[in-house]
Design an enzyme around this catalytic site. Structure first.
Site, PDB file in Angstrom:
ATOM      1  N   THR A  53      -9.254  14.804  50.450  1.00 28.82           N
ATOM      2  CA  THR A  53      -8.558  13.675  49.835  1.00 28.82           C
ATOM      3  C   THR A  53      -8.429  13.960  48.353  1.00 28.82           C
ATOM      4  O   THR A  53      -9.356  14.485  47.741  1.00 28.82           O
ATOM      5  CB  THR A  53      -9.311  12.344  50.038  1.00 28.82           C
ATOM      6  OG1 THR A  53      -8.783  11.375  49.115  1.00 28.82           O
ATOM      7  CG2 THR A  53     -10.786  12.492  49.770  1.00 28.82           C
ATOM      8  N   ASP A  78      -8.451  11.923  45.979  1.00 26.66           N
ATOM      9  CA  ASP A  78      -9.099  10.937  45.105  1.00 26.66           C
ATOM     10  C   ASP A  78     -10.514  11.316  44.662  1.00 26.66           C
ATOM     11  O   ASP A  78     -11.047  10.724  43.713  1.00 26.66           O
ATOM     12  CB  ASP A  78      -9.143   9.575  45.806  1.00 26.66           C
ATOM     13  CG  ASP A  78      -7.792   8.898  45.824  1.00 26.66           C
ATOM     14  OD1 ASP A  78      -6.870   9.394  45.159  1.00 26.66           O
ATOM     15  OD2 ASP A  78      -7.652   7.873  46.514  1.00 26.66           O
ATOM     16  N   ARG A 100      -1.660   7.940  59.338  1.00 28.56           N
ATOM     17  CA  ARG A 100      -2.631   6.888  59.038  1.00 28.56           C
ATOM     18  C   ARG A 100      -2.752   6.046  60.302  1.00 28.56           C
ATOM     19  O   ARG A 100      -2.064   5.047  60.468  1.00 28.56           O
ATOM     20  CB  ARG A 100      -2.166   6.045  57.847  1.00 28.56           C
ATOM     21  CG  ARG A 100      -2.134   6.825  56.538  1.00 28.56           C
ATOM     22  CD  ARG A 100      -1.974   5.915  55.345  1.00 28.56           C
ATOM     23  NE  ARG A 100      -1.846   6.664  54.106  1.00 28.56           N
ATOM     24  CZ  ARG A 100      -2.882   7.092  53.370  1.00 28.56           C
ATOM     25  NH1 ARG A 100      -4.125   6.830  53.750  1.00 28.56           N
ATOM     26  NH2 ARG A 100      -2.689   7.773  52.255  1.00 28.56           N
ATOM     27  N   ARG A 149      -7.118   4.860  43.779  1.00 31.51           N
ATOM     28  CA  ARG A 149      -7.126   3.425  44.049  1.00 31.51           C
ATOM     29  C   ARG A 149      -8.474   2.803  43.718  1.00 31.51           C
ATOM     30  O   ARG A 149      -8.550   1.701  43.214  1.00 31.51           O
ATOM     31  CB  ARG A 149      -6.762   3.166  45.515  1.00 31.51           C
ATOM     32  CG  ARG A 149      -5.731   2.059  45.619  1.00 31.51           C
ATOM     33  CD  ARG A 149      -5.083   1.998  46.973  1.00 31.51           C
ATOM     34  NE  ARG A 149      -4.440   3.268  47.336  1.00 31.51           N
ATOM     35  CZ  ARG A 149      -3.838   3.490  48.502  1.00 31.51           C
ATOM     36  NH1 ARG A 149      -3.802   2.524  49.412  1.00 31.51           N
ATOM     37  NH2 ARG A 149      -3.270   4.658  48.762  1.00 31.51           N
ATOM     38  N   ILE A 204       3.952  12.755  44.007  1.00 33.37           N
ATOM     39  CA  ILE A 204       3.988  14.204  43.722  1.00 33.37           C
ATOM     40  C   ILE A 204       2.576  14.763  43.612  1.00 33.37           C
ATOM     41  O   ILE A 204       2.348  15.945  43.831  1.00 33.37           O
ATOM     42  CB  ILE A 204       4.763  14.555  42.428  1.00 33.37           C
ATOM     43  CG1 ILE A 204       4.218  13.826  41.198  1.00 33.37           C
ATOM     44  CG2 ILE A 204       6.237  14.293  42.589  1.00 33.37           C
ATOM     45  CD1 ILE A 204       4.774  14.366  39.867  1.00 33.37           C
ATOM     46  N   ASP A 257     -13.271  10.571  45.994  1.00 30.81           N
ATOM     47  CA  ASP A 257     -14.105   9.368  46.008  1.00 30.81           C
ATOM     48  C   ASP A 257     -15.099   9.322  47.157  1.00 30.81           C
ATOM     49  O   ASP A 257     -15.456   8.250  47.630  1.00 30.81           O
ATOM     50  CB  ASP A 257     -13.201   8.125  46.029  1.00 30.81           C
ATOM     51  CG  ASP A 257     -12.267   8.111  47.245  1.00 30.81           C
ATOM     52  OD1 ASP A 257     -12.231   9.115  47.978  1.00 30.81           O
ATOM     53  OD2 ASP A 257     -11.584   7.100  47.451  1.00 30.81           O
ATOM     54  N   GLY A 298      -4.265  10.357  54.373  1.00 31.92           N
ATOM     55  CA  GLY A 298      -3.324  10.940  53.418  1.00 31.92           C
ATOM     56  C   GLY A 298      -3.498  12.443  53.350  1.00 31.92           C
ATOM     57  O   GLY A 298      -4.611  12.950  53.346  1.00 31.92           O
ATOM     58  N   ASP A 349     -12.373   8.672  53.869  1.00 32.92           N
ATOM     59  CA  ASP A 349     -13.344   7.762  54.485  1.00 32.92           C
ATOM     60  C   ASP A 349     -12.805   7.085  55.747  1.00 32.92           C
ATOM     61  O   ASP A 349     -13.552   6.904  56.704  1.00 32.92           O
ATOM     62  CB  ASP A 349     -13.871   6.740  53.472  1.00 32.92           C
ATOM     63  CG  ASP A 349     -12.797   5.817  52.947  1.00 32.92           C
ATOM     64  OD1 ASP A 349     -11.612   6.092  53.178  1.00 32.92           O
ATOM     65  OD2 ASP A 349     -13.154   4.820  52.298  1.00 32.92           O
TER      66      ASP A 349
END
Lengths: 321, 321, 321, 321
Positions: free
Chosen positions: D126, D128, D72, D172, D252, D130, D11, D103
């Protein structure tokens, strides 16, 4: 008509890229070839031209500045300079030229057409909104928004410190930006070149603000008002003994991603300029007025004067109560 | 401890409201009453206090400025001023005071505690990030973002006109804002008070830029660098003959809705300041460092020096290649 | 006329606060008392009224939402509800009511005047721009800007992943937002309720985009187009086998600080509504058209239809080439 | 080491361009050649490589998305895919590969190095946040800011209508974005995957909000919390009978011009990744922690778990009082 050229000239304005895109795509869609001239009239003079296809203008509608670059050129001011520019256009088999810019740029375009017969169409691209023949110029809406954002920020500080901020916005000959920003920013007073009221008028307003318990005051001054923001601030300090802060917003008003209104205006005028050339129009600026597109002979765009809205000026006064 | 007070003092900074909200809510949640002092130390002096409940600070986390107002006060500079302030706090049964501000404000708090035994905790609120004892100060992140937004706009114009922009950002004694903006803005060079390199260093960089075909250059100058942006611009024009544009961003860097990092920092430090008072801490600033909260005696916050990141300074150099 | 009331009703729109401010200040300036009604018609019904002075509306011009609160009320739908509302206004000695809202709110105002003789003036406040009698409604410009900002962000991702984004914007019965966003966002296609073209039209456009090597496509769909963005996305996936992403922008389009155009429009219309009441106008909406203010009987505002600009619709098509 | 390659994968995240720029410029400055791989591992597989010079990455630091495009890809999941990718790198005489991504991308890089001996360095890109081994990932700060801006807008509407907004943000498997947005947005409650508290916990909070007279409530839900925002909203409506509005912010959050913190982080890590390769580091991700750069073996970045800040989680609770 088989091939047209487009250039940006003078001070850059947000939305110029959207206008370039519209010219290239409307031209392409009409079966024309479109040539981009880099660095305005000085680039034209030096032959900095290249073909632009629909994909070359992808993903630029949202960008500030101009991908064609611009310059405040003086080459078009001499007959030799214009002759050289015309020759380049003929060498490139260009049948018409679209000039995106302000009055200086339109002078250049006008003489090119008068002296060398090159069909020229102007698109109003300048943040100052000081061209006759269009309600708004490309870049104007974004400049107002940028200046307003700064005013909102200064108000935070002004209200917290209970200070008087005197803010200078762009507009060398015109108060359009200043007036819009004053109304939208809830300013206590606005000074524009179109009104010769004396700076001392502000003194009563400031004293009145303090008396009413207003926390912080915002005074907007157009660049072209005699003395500018510094002059107004000095008058306030001398006349009331109150401390002021001056903020001159400057060049940030020229940049940034264009707001929707500028992109839409640029898209419409870019398209219309291509159609105008194809319909045989010559030596006019295409603008947008109350009831649709307007075509104004280039000299009128700088000779005639577009006044600020007197209703809005009065509204600014009423609402600062 | 039953009742605490909070004030904002000195230059306002985005996120001060988030800090006030955190103090009021953490205090309320801990069963304390919280008194807000308006207009910093001068308001304290004049007794401008009122109780603040959890709902009084609703919907302010996102607002610039400070709802408690602020002032650059000199009342705390005299023993009489401080005695008067202490008396007001005693009259209001205040058991501890939280001061949100910079080094001037912390001086005031420090003497109030030293001379009158009022427990004081400081929260770093200043856009300059020039306090020892915390990695960042409240308002810093927003000021960087605002300055960066201006740099992005100026770059649009700079690139379109192929111009050199010399941009002055805030930082009277510290280059933190300038350095962050230079790296994030992709500037060609940055001048900060922490490095005494001569302004002539920029000449080679500018010439080099032109030689490499860079379109437009951005030079960032901290307010506290001798001569400021104007000095740097003059040196460039004198040394290279190239035209420059100067932009002094000024007070807009103080205002605006705080970015997330400032709101989060303010929320954490506001909460921590209440806990610090309750735990019996006295005369310290609560800051946030690499591994968590830090408590620094107030005098150290202005006596010790926090250097800019040398790694970042070197990074700025490397990436402007 | 000595005392007037103002309320906001229906969905909130950015700029409503600027309109409230204008009503209060223009009223005050004209020597009237202004009463604010909270929570629209349901608040009127319950007597939630209070006097508003010029200072009460300070520092709100830049804020989203409405300080008077709003509600989607059904109280005005019954004769009893309207009688109760009229009685409250008489109890408060109110000589005229200004209603800021959309067609539902205007229905309420219309019947209040018809049945109870209360002079009512409407101000168009709705992001959808779907009222006849004004070129633009308050909130519309900000909604377009917010949606456009989202489109710009999605384009970054769309271009990086070479994906098709199908984006749904607000507009239950009208495609104004969708069309402006499509032109300003450089979208490949736009679906609006005003045009019944089949969704299958998009298939060729999408295939064509891929063939031309466009990196990522943006399709804009108005909420009111049958099937919405989800329907269009499903049609694309079924018809071309290409993966799509759907983004429904939703309520963010209603909020945020109003852009300059909405603040200026709200300021002008708020002022004009007060003057309209004083001049004896009744049961009209005050709007702004090509050549100035327009006064339209309230029922016409919802009975007559304002079409989208066909020129702009055609422009969207041309420039997506 | 004479030539290195760089790719973006998975992403996209704001700041990836700043990282690419830093890799290219730091590499160039160190005398290396830098090859850009387009479309991540699938582009590598297909040989979509080209040399990048310092000027090729000019004026991209402020742009969202990735100029190298991303995908991806599943090509690296098979031994044949990885062998093909390794062969392409060898054909291009590449001595080391820098992978910017999350990851999934690091898995690809890890196996490429394990099986084919290509030195690989990872840069965490990323939204996220994470990944273990860095306090923050590139794109995270911008995603939080974008989500916060949406929350601010929804609050305007929520407060005007006195509504409950349930807002779903990305994440997620991790609640970092949700937690930051909740604190900075002044939310009443936040639901994250890291805490298994039952959704019914929200009921008392909502009832309590109403009882306290709060105007509108904001509930933040991370994408990865079971049931998402829709589940939470349904629980509220079922348990309290109050109306709610759901807003799923979606893609967004991935786009837009990166904020300063992301640009600075990307600049530092891009530079550090080049140095890491030159110093002989292999198979690590370069991250930034409390006290400086951290080098973590790639498998640890996805095997070990980075918790959300428990102090901040507790702060969110305290301040929603």
């Amino acid at each position: 008509m088989r091939r047209i050229a487009v250039l940006t000239s003078g001070g850059d304005a947000p939305g110029m890229n959207a206008a370039i895109r519209a010219v290239v795509r409307a031209g392409t869609q009409q079966g024309l070839e479109v040539v981009g001239v880099r660095r305005g009239f000085s680039g034209l003079h030096r032959g900095e031209l290249s073909l632009l296809g629909a994909r070359d203008v992808a993903n630029i509608i949202q960008r500030g500045g101009t991908i064609l670059l611009t310059a405040r050129s003086h080459t078009w001011r001499t007959p030799e300079g214009r002759a050289r520019g015309a020759q380049v256009l003929r060498d490139w088999d260009v049948d018409g030229l679209i000039v995106i810019g302000g009055d200086g740029s339109f002078h250049g375009g006008h003489f090119l057409q008068e002296e060398h017969g090159i069909p020229v169409i102007g698109i109003p691209g300048t943040i100052d909104n000081d061209l006759y023949g269009t309600d708004h110029t490309i870049g104007y809406f974004t400049a107002v928004e940028t200046a307003l954002d700064a005013v909102d920020k200064l108000r935070d500080t002004g209200a917290s410190h209970e200070r008087i901020f005197v803010i200078e916005v762009m507009g060398r000959h015109a108060g359009h930006i200043a007036l819009d920003v004053a109304v939208a920013g809830g300013a206590e007073e606005v000074f524009i070149p179109e009104d010769s009221k004396p700076v001392s008028d502000v003194l009563e307003i400031v004293r009145d603000s303090v008396a009413k318990g207003k926390r912080g005051s915002i005074i907007i001054v157009a660049e072209g008002y005699p003395g500018g923001a510094t002059g107004v601030a000095e008058a306030i300090e001398a006349g009331t003994g109150l401390e002021t802060r001056v903020s001159i917003l400057g060049h940030i008003q020229r940049g940034g991603s264009p707001v929707s209104s500028d992109r839409i205006l640029a898209s419409r005028l870019g398209e219309a300029a291509v159609y105008a050339l194809m319909e045989g129009r010559r030596g006019v600026m295409v603008g947008r007025g109350a009831t649709g597109l307007i075509y104004t002979p280039l000299p009128e765009t700088w000779e005639k004067r577009k006044d600020v809205s007197r209703d809005l000026y009065s509204c600014a006064k009423t609402l600062s109560v």
